[in-house]
Scaffold this motif. Structure first.
Motif, PDB file in Angstrom:
ATOM      1  N   LEU A   3       0.750  -1.204   0.089  1.00  0.00           N
ATOM      2  CA  LEU A   3      -0.035  -0.111  -0.065  1.00  0.00           C
ATOM      3  C   LEU A   3       0.725   1.290   0.027  1.00  0.00           C
ATOM      4  O   LEU A   3       1.830   1.579   0.981  1.00  0.00           O
ATOM      5  CB  LEU A   3      -0.741   0.013   1.204  1.00  0.00           C
ATOM      6  N   VAL A   5       0.458   5.181   0.650  1.00  0.00           N
ATOM      7  CA  VAL A   5      -0.395   5.967   1.101  1.00  0.00           C
ATOM      8  C   VAL A   5       0.202   7.594   0.729  1.00  0.00           C
ATOM      9  O   VAL A   5       1.354   8.119   1.370  1.00  0.00           O
ATOM     10  CB  VAL A   5      -0.512   6.130   2.755  1.00  0.00           C
ATOM     11  N   TYR A  34       3.910  -0.888   3.619  1.00  0.00           N
ATOM     12  CA  TYR A  34       3.253   0.326   3.137  1.00  0.00           C
ATOM     13  C   TYR A  34       4.703   1.325   2.858  1.00  0.00           C
ATOM     14  O   TYR A  34       5.633   1.361   3.190  1.00  0.00           O
ATOM     15  CB  TYR A  34       2.274   0.837   4.156  1.00  0.00           C
ATOM     16  N   TYR A  87      -1.548  -1.273  -4.193  1.00  0.00           N
ATOM     17  CA  TYR A  87      -2.812  -0.525  -4.071  1.00  0.00           C
ATOM     18  C   TYR A  87      -2.323   0.902  -3.456  1.00  0.00           C
ATOM     19  O   TYR A  87      -1.347   1.054  -2.832  1.00  0.00           O
ATOM     20  CB  TYR A  87      -3.533  -0.939  -2.699  1.00  0.00           C
ATOM     21  N   SER A  89      -3.379   4.760  -1.715  1.00  0.00           N
ATOM     22  CA  SER A  89      -4.540   5.526  -1.040  1.00  0.00           C
ATOM     23  C   SER A  89      -4.248   7.111  -1.214  1.00  0.00           C
ATOM     24  O   SER A  89      -2.825   7.447  -1.209  1.00  0.00           O
ATOM     25  CB  SER A  89      -4.843   4.962   0.310  1.00  0.00           C
ATOM     26  N   MET A  91      -4.689  10.263   1.489  1.00  0.00           N
ATOM     27  CA  MET A  91      -5.203  10.519   2.794  1.00  0.00           C
ATOM     28  C   MET A  91      -4.898  12.032   3.001  1.00  0.00           C
ATOM     29  O   MET A  91      -3.757  12.622   2.970  1.00  0.00           O
ATOM     30  CB  MET A  91      -4.497   9.551   3.814  1.00  0.00           C
ATOM     31  N   HIS A  97      -8.983  12.417   8.152  1.00  0.00           N
ATOM     32  CA  HIS A  97      -9.029  11.061   7.862  1.00  0.00           C
ATOM     33  C   HIS A  97      -8.522  10.081   8.816  1.00  0.00           C
ATOM     34  O   HIS A  97      -6.984   9.936   8.811  1.00  0.00           O
ATOM     35  CB  HIS A  97      -8.414  10.917   6.446  1.00  0.00           C
ATOM     36  N   LEU A 102      -9.245   4.093   6.662  1.00  0.00           N
ATOM     37  CA  LEU A 102      -8.363   3.693   5.514  1.00  0.00           C
ATOM     38  C   LEU A 102      -8.069   2.079   5.403  1.00  0.00           C
ATOM     39  O   LEU A 102      -8.409   1.505   4.578  1.00  0.00           O
ATOM     40  CB  LEU A 102      -6.799   4.241   6.083  1.00  0.00           C
ATOM     41  N   TYR A 106      -9.394  -0.424   2.605  1.00  0.00           N
ATOM     42  CA  TYR A 106      -8.421  -1.554   2.188  1.00  0.00           C
ATOM     43  C   TYR A 106      -8.975  -2.750   2.041  1.00  0.00           C
ATOM     44  O   TYR A 106      -8.841  -3.530   1.280  1.00  0.00           O
ATOM     45  CB  TYR A 106      -7.085  -1.372   2.820  1.00  0.00           C
ATOM     46  N   ARG A 159      -9.552   7.681  -0.687  1.00  0.00           N
ATOM     47  CA  ARG A 159      -9.984   6.829  -1.377  1.00  0.00           C
ATOM     48  C   ARG A 159      -8.858   5.512  -1.450  1.00  0.00           C
ATOM     49  O   ARG A 159      -7.568   5.946  -0.870  1.00  0.00           O
ATOM     50  CB  ARG A 159     -10.051   6.871  -2.754  1.00  0.00           C
ATOM     51  N   VAL A 160      -9.111   4.343  -1.610  1.00  0.00           N
ATOM     52  CA  VAL A 160      -8.086   3.237  -1.657  1.00  0.00           C
ATOM     53  C   VAL A 160      -8.328   2.759  -3.228  1.00  0.00           C
ATOM     54  O   VAL A 160      -9.423   2.305  -3.596  1.00  0.00           O
ATOM     55  CB  VAL A 160      -7.996   2.255  -0.717  1.00  0.00           C
TER      56      VAL A 160
END
Ligand code: UDP
Ligand code: MG
Length: 302
Positions: A3, A5, A34, A87, A89, A91, A97, A102, A106, A159-160
């Motif tokens: 992920l 972010v 991440y 993925y 995201s 934020m 948020h 989150l 996910y 969003r993710v």
């Protein structure tokens, strides 16, 4: 990397330690690999100093610093262009948020592989000032009436999504960006989840009413030529009204002339918005300029 972010930061020095801590802890607890791509959008406070310290302590944190304030849209674009996760995201850095939402988004994306985007929308705006709430709801109404891309009222950039969505977004060449509209334009299967933004703990919203109106107008003209068609229709109507008036009265009253000037100025204003958009895209200046990058393994990394 599971992920990425992306976190736009503009004068958020006060929140960054706490933000980084809560998000990193939540992701580590869920064993999600991440990267936090924190974009300093030309802050004038100590945001960049804070980010440098955070990146030294947490190797999952990467930093992009702009040469000046280019706006949240540019910060999100820079994040997208540098994200490497499976993925992605986006934020906010002001703790409005939360990491719970989150992770919830996910997980929803993992549980529903037929979907490509999990997007949040603001269920309640009770933490916002009444004038802003009213203007926002007027914007969604006008946008959905005029624009070719429909937006869910309260739609958010929080969003993710899968990296194929990111690739589609960054492949668009347009310079003046309205990401909420772009998400809708690129399509992909999207699930919406409601969320209530937390109250801003530190500082104020960076969006003045003028900035918000400019952003909203930009959003509408990015995806619709209906305002131009409106100027044509209003032109025909005012011509007919004046013509009939002239035939019946033999002249045009002062009131009619003043009204006509008003209509004319409105139409010129609408056309000017489109011309200014054509002009800025023609100049083709980059959406942002990077002053410094930290933590990225590429040739631009200085
Ligand atoms: N932001 C940014 N550049 C700007 C304005 C805002 O990167 O020119 C960031 C800001 O630091 C925050 C996010 O965008 O992380 C949302 O901004 P803000 O909280 O002011 O907006 P609101 O939550 O009131 O919509
Ligand atoms: Mg905020």
């Amino acid at each position: 990397m599971e992920l990425s972010v992306i976190v736009p930061c503009y004068n958020e020095a006060q929140t960054l330690d706490e933000f980084q801590k809560v998000v990193s802890e939540a992701l580590k607890k869920k064993k999600i690999t991440y990267e936090l791509i924190m974009v300093d959008d030309g802050s004038s406070d100590s945001t960049m100093e804070k980010l440098e310290l955070i990146a030294k302590e947490n190797k999952n944190v990467k930093v992009i610093s702009f040469s000046k304030n280019f706006g949240k849209e540019a910060a999100m674009l820079a994040g997208l262009e540098n994200a490497t996760g499976k993925y992605i995201s986006i934020m906010d850095s002001d703790l409005q948020h939360t990491p719970e939402v989150l992770i919830n988004m996910y997980n929803k994306l993992l549980e529903n592989p037929e979907y490509d985007v999990v997007a949040s929308y603001k269920e309640s705006r009770c933490n916002e000032k009444p004038l802003r709430r009213t203007l926002t709801s007027i914007f969604y109404r006008i946008n959905n009436m005029l624009s070719d891309v429909k937006l869910l009222p309260g739609a958010s950039d929080f969003r993710v999504f899968k990296s194929c969505v990111k690739d589609a977004i960054i492949s668009l060449p347009e310079k003046t960006r309205f990401l909420k509209g772009i998400f809708s334009w690129v399509g992909f299967n999207t699930i919406y989840v409601p969320y209530s933004p937390a109250k801003r703990v530190y500082g104020e919203s960076k969006w003045s009413i003028t900035k918000l109106i400019k952003y909203s107008l930009g959003g509408i003209i990015s995806f619709s030529n209906k305002p131009l068609i409106f100027t044509f229709i209003i032109g025909i109507i005012s011509f007919l009204v004046c013509f009939i008036n002239f035939i019946l009265m033999g002249n045009l009253s002062n009131r009619t002339i003043i009204l006509l000037i008003g209509i004319l100025m409105l139409c010129i204003g609408i056309i000017a918005l489109y011309i200014s958009r054509i002009y800025s895209n023609l100049l083709s200046r980059p959406s942002y300029i990077i002053r410094k990058k930290i933590g990225f393994i590429d040739k631009e990394n200085k």
